[in-house]
Scaffold this active site. Sequence first.
Site, PDB file in Angstrom:
ATOM      1  N   MET A  43       0.840  -1.200   0.000  1.00  0.00           N
ATOM      2  CA  MET A  43       0.000   0.000   0.000  1.00  0.00           C
ATOM      3  C   MET A  43       0.874   1.250   0.000  1.00  0.00           C
ATOM      4  O   MET A  43       0.402   2.352   0.324  1.00  0.00           O
ATOM      5  CB  MET A  43      -0.951   0.003   1.194  1.00  0.00           C
ATOM      6  CG  MET A  43      -2.023  -1.074   1.109  1.00  0.00           C
ATOM      7  SD  MET A  43      -3.525  -0.696   2.036  1.00  0.00           S
ATOM      8  CE  MET A  43      -2.882  -0.438   3.683  1.00  0.00           C
ATOM      9  N   LEU A  94       6.777   2.822   1.544  1.00  0.00           N
ATOM     10  CA  LEU A  94       7.731   1.738   1.681  1.00  0.00           C
ATOM     11  C   LEU A  94       8.776   2.044   2.749  1.00  0.00           C
ATOM     12  O   LEU A  94       9.166   3.194   2.961  1.00  0.00           O
ATOM     13  CB  LEU A  94       8.444   1.470   0.346  1.00  0.00           C
ATOM     14  CG  LEU A  94       7.568   1.096  -0.858  1.00  0.00           C
ATOM     15  CD1 LEU A  94       8.444   0.614  -2.012  1.00  0.00           C
ATOM     16  CD2 LEU A  94       6.530   0.047  -0.506  1.00  0.00           C
ATOM     17  N   GLY A 112      11.350  -2.920   5.676  1.00  0.00           N
ATOM     18  CA  GLY A 112      10.664  -4.207   5.621  1.00  0.00           C
ATOM     19  C   GLY A 112      10.229  -4.535   4.207  1.00  0.00           C
ATOM     20  O   GLY A 112      10.401  -5.669   3.730  1.00  0.00           O
ATOM     21  N   HIS A 113       9.648  -3.545   3.512  1.00  0.00           N
ATOM     22  CA  HIS A 113       9.282  -3.754   2.113  1.00  0.00           C
ATOM     23  C   HIS A 113      10.523  -4.024   1.260  1.00  0.00           C
ATOM     24  O   HIS A 113      10.509  -4.890   0.369  1.00  0.00           O
ATOM     25  CB  HIS A 113       8.563  -2.525   1.559  1.00  0.00           C
ATOM     26  CG  HIS A 113       7.237  -2.233   2.199  1.00  0.00           C
ATOM     27  ND1 HIS A 113       7.042  -1.147   3.012  1.00  0.00           N
ATOM     28  CD2 HIS A 113       6.055  -2.888   2.147  1.00  0.00           C
ATOM     29  CE1 HIS A 113       5.779  -1.122   3.419  1.00  0.00           C
ATOM     30  NE2 HIS A 113       5.162  -2.177   2.930  1.00  0.00           N
ATOM     31  N   GLU A 136       5.656 -11.683   7.173  1.00  0.00           N
ATOM     32  CA  GLU A 136       5.057 -12.431   8.285  1.00  0.00           C
ATOM     33  C   GLU A 136       4.559 -11.519   9.395  1.00  0.00           C
ATOM     34  O   GLU A 136       3.832 -11.978  10.288  1.00  0.00           O
ATOM     35  CB  GLU A 136       6.065 -13.435   8.837  1.00  0.00           C
ATOM     36  CG  GLU A 136       6.339 -14.583   7.874  1.00  0.00           C
ATOM     37  CD  GLU A 136       7.310 -15.606   8.417  1.00  0.00           C
ATOM     38  OE1 GLU A 136       7.523 -16.617   7.734  1.00  0.00           O
ATOM     39  OE2 GLU A 136       7.868 -15.397   9.519  1.00  0.00           O
ATOM     40  N   ARG A 195       2.551   2.587   9.362  1.00  0.00           N
ATOM     41  CA  ARG A 195       1.821   3.393  10.344  1.00  0.00           C
ATOM     42  C   ARG A 195       2.723   3.903  11.471  1.00  0.00           C
ATOM     43  O   ARG A 195       2.283   4.735  12.265  1.00  0.00           O
ATOM     44  CB  ARG A 195       0.653   2.591  10.906  1.00  0.00           C
ATOM     45  CG  ARG A 195      -0.483   2.388   9.891  1.00  0.00           C
ATOM     46  CD  ARG A 195      -1.672   1.691  10.509  1.00  0.00           C
ATOM     47  NE  ARG A 195      -2.842   1.721   9.639  1.00  0.00           N
ATOM     48  CZ  ARG A 195      -3.194   0.763   8.777  1.00  0.00           C
ATOM     49  NH1 ARG A 195      -2.428  -0.324   8.678  1.00  0.00           N
ATOM     50  NH2 ARG A 195      -4.274   0.886   8.028  1.00  0.00           N
TER      51      ARG A 195
END
Length: 520
Positions: free
Chosen positions: A35, A38, A41-42, A160, A199
Amino acid sequence: MSETPLLLLSTPAELQAWREAQRRRGTPVHFVPTMGALHQGHQQLIRRAAEPRGAGQPTVLVSVYVNPLQFGPNEDLARYPRQLELDRQLAAQAGAAALWAPMTDDIYPAGQAEVTRLAPPASLIAGLCGASRPGHFEGVATVVVRLLALVRPERLLLGEKDWQQLVVLRRVVSDLGLPPTIEGCATVRQADGLALSSRNSYLNGAELQQAAALPRALRAAQAAATQSRDSAALVALVRRQLEAADLQIDYITLVAAHTLRPLPQLGPLALLAAAVHCGPARLIDHTFLMTRAPIVAIDGPAGAGKSTVTRAFARRMGLIYLDTGAMYRALTWWVQHRGVDPADGGAVAPLLQGLDLQLEADQTVRINGHDVTTAIRSPEVTAQVSTVAAHACVREALTAQQQAMGQRGGLVAEGRDIGTAVFPDAELKVFLTATVAERARRRAQDLRQRGFAVPELAELETQIAERDHSDSTRAVAPLQQAADAVELVTDGMAIDGVIQALVDLFRSRVPEDAWPQAQP
């Protein structure tokens, strides 16, 4: 990795033209849906997506689309962070080839009210985030299936961190018979343990420090789980620490990792998950609790290539390789060495007393001080091993030794009754097989490489078929596929492809967050 802006796809026509170009080149497409907003983690997902999986060098497509169907009426759809140009740069740095940024009209051409919506199984969405976000997972499932239909990737990579989402999407893709392989990747965290999330950008410095109490509380419960298996006690421990940090708790729960059903006690693989509100953000996190390290049981008939791929798979997963076939071969060699009739169980039984059978880390096999690593692969041993293994005293003795080795878990065991007799509670059971013709071809190649005489293929096929019959009809621990085993037929598959298939099956049962992959 390139730091130049990567290809930006905006329209359905641009996406289809790009996808067709990959098809013509025979390039696998690995897909990372996001979404946007970034972060590292992305980027880790993108780097993983760029790694080959035995089918050529893949190309990575990243999508950026804020899906309105997965937001509730009072959630943060309007203020969700949007930073397309920065996302483009970050995706390029991580190794993506293209970024697809569709409009809502492209995803839902007839409008959101007219789209056919998917309803995942109620058991998977009734608890955890599904309880406080009604409609959320229906929206996630609907958009992901729509994205997959447009992109048609070979592999879909998901984090995960959103474990419930990963479980739901695996089930949806499986139930609908969709072709992509879903690969979950470990949660990426800050130095203080806080899981990376788009977030997190809602939080100021003080709130970020407050939010770090969430992973700390889960780590404390993980430590406590070595002493207590009681769900209520572990949940209470997490609750005390979160309340002390003044975090507003949405839920804390202990569930079975794959069914997401509540657990009163720790099971083989349990998920302790929590969601909290910190300032303007709702944050989720989890830890996995295991009562022992995972076990993989690989069964199958003789000559199916179990030993070769199991060794490599064990190294890749950081698991101990338990070659039970070598144990039976070594004992067969010892029976022959002592001049005992392999068919005479009464004569074989005394040889089990004080038996010193060692499987060493470098795959050396020793029996009563003799290095028999090469000798146990001879045609003479191969011809008699099934006879020796059929004796109840032999099966009982070696099964007990194997089960003792597996009490702490953390191993891959291969043989011909591993999933049914030795480790019936293994996390993953695979029945690795191939046609008789393929196994005869492999057997001839193995004998040739080892310097032994090579019979005609027809003779080898007869020998293999006869051994299959003998192994599957013996009275003690016959060869049979466990009811919950996955059959993997390896005809036409290269070794790397078989290993990757085993890795994918293992990861569908054991998350990286629970059992990290071994470093190369």
